[in-house]
Write an enzyme that holds these catalytic residues in place. Structure first.
Site, PDB file in Angstrom:
ATOM      1  CD  GLN A  10      -3.193   0.402   2.150  1.00  0.00           C
ATOM      2  OE1 GLN A  10      -3.310  -0.770   2.481  1.00  0.00           O
ATOM      3  NE2 GLN A  10      -3.951   1.351   2.653  1.00  0.00           N
ATOM      4  CB  SER A  88       2.461  -5.184   3.451  1.00  0.00           C
ATOM      5  OG  SER A  88       1.263  -5.128   4.195  1.00  0.00           O
ATOM      6  NE  ARG A 113      -3.022  -8.372   4.361  1.00  0.00           N
ATOM      7  CZ  ARG A 113      -2.265  -7.299   4.247  1.00  0.00           C
ATOM      8  NH1 ARG A 113      -2.661  -6.294   3.488  1.00  0.00           N
ATOM      9  NH2 ARG A 113      -1.108  -7.215   4.894  1.00  0.00           N
ATOM     10  CG  HIS A 193       2.034  -4.999   9.022  1.00  0.00           C
ATOM     11  ND1 HIS A 193       1.728  -6.257   8.533  1.00  0.00           N
ATOM     12  CD2 HIS A 193       2.107  -4.177   7.936  1.00  0.00           C
ATOM     13  CE1 HIS A 193       1.633  -6.197   7.216  1.00  0.00           C
ATOM     14  NE2 HIS A 193       1.851  -4.949   6.830  1.00  0.00           N
TER      15      HIS A 193
END
Length: 291
Positions: A10, A88, A113, A193
């Site tokens: 991202q 990621s 997600r 995270h």
């Protein structure tokens, strides 16, 4: 020369990305069409036309970056490299590229997600920030004291931290007082995270078990271990783990060097990973995929 495809996360998005591929390459167009069909909506229209505020919503930007990355790879006709890696959400793209997941299932997983990440933390409750000019161990100590987490170990002197808003703000102040060059909040709608994503990790475990998952054709250098991984169950566990733990990108790039890789090839929008490679390991050549 031994190369590795690396896939961005991202922050690499822009309105209009992939439009030329869609209009001029049948293989790329098929990727966007498969993503649209899997999601039951025209995500491609948001990718090509925006607005940026809609594209950057977590539930949209994750499958969008994957779609553009795989479209670029398919359009290039490039042979798969001996290893793949992704930052990621880029791990999902890497696994799709390596044949572990279909394009449609990857889009569904990334939509799940994004939704799970947003649901895990009420708007305004969390914060993600970058600390510049400070050693990773020092940042870890500061986060431990403040009650937040290291989200990304991106490169020497660039560490992303994440967690509850008050904890991250306290860590930013502490980092500056301890000598960090800068500590800045990032424009992300969710804390990433970190321990605030525990409920999202549970969602992703169920989602990963709901799709057909093959062993990848080549090993994935994992965000969890910074080492090659091919076992499906281990990969699923690592994808769940990364929801609540940091991305070990700096260590992953060093592992690439130790595996005999001499060149990283970034596949996807932007050039974030291409910029990080020489800062981590000057011995490696870094470039974008040629189409």
């Amino acid at each position: 020369m031994s190369s590795i495809f690396v896939f961005p996360g991202q922050g690499s998005q822009s309105v209009g990305m992939g439009r030329d591929l869609y209009e001029n390459n049948a293989a790329a167009r098929a990727v966007f069409e498969e993503v649209d069909a899997a999601l039951g909506e025209k995500l491609s229209d948001i990718i090509f036309n925006g607005p940026m505020e809609t594209l950057t919503l977590t539930r949209n930007v994750q499958p969008a970056i994957m779609a553009v990355s795989i479209a670029m790879l398919r359009a290039s006709n490039a042979e798969l490299t001996p290893y793949v890696a992704g930052h990621s959400l880029g791990e999902y793209t890497a696994l799709c590229a390596a044949g572990a997941l279909s394009v449609g299932d990857t889009a569904k997983l990334l939509r799940a997600r994004g939704d799970a990440m947003q649901a895990a933390a009420p708007v305004g409750a969390g914060l993600t920030a970058v600390v510049l000019g400070m050693d990773i161990d020092a940042v870890r100590d500061i986060c431990a004291a403040a009650g937040c987490d290291v989200a990304n170990d991106n490169s020497p002197g660039q560490v992303v931290i994440s967690g509850a808003k008050d904890a991250v703000e306290a860590a930013m102040v502490a980092a500056k007082e301890a000598g960090a060059k800068r500590a800045l909040p990032l424009a992300l709608s969710v804390p990433v995270h970190c321990r605030m994503q525990e409920s999202a990790a549970d969602v992703m475990r169920a989602a990963l078990d709901s799709v057909t998952f093959h062993a990848p054709a080549v090993p994935l250098i994992s965000n969890k271990t910074a080492a090659p991984m091919t076992d499906v169950d281990e990969i699923k566990d690592a994808l769940v783990y990364q929801m609540t733990h940091g991305v070990r990108w700096r260590e992953s790039v060093l592992a690439m060097r130790d595996l005999g890789i001499t060149e990283t090839i970034e596949v996807g929008p932007g050039n974030v990973l291409t910029g990080l490679t020489p800062r981590i390991c000057p011995e490696l050549t870094a470039k974008k995929l040629e189409i």
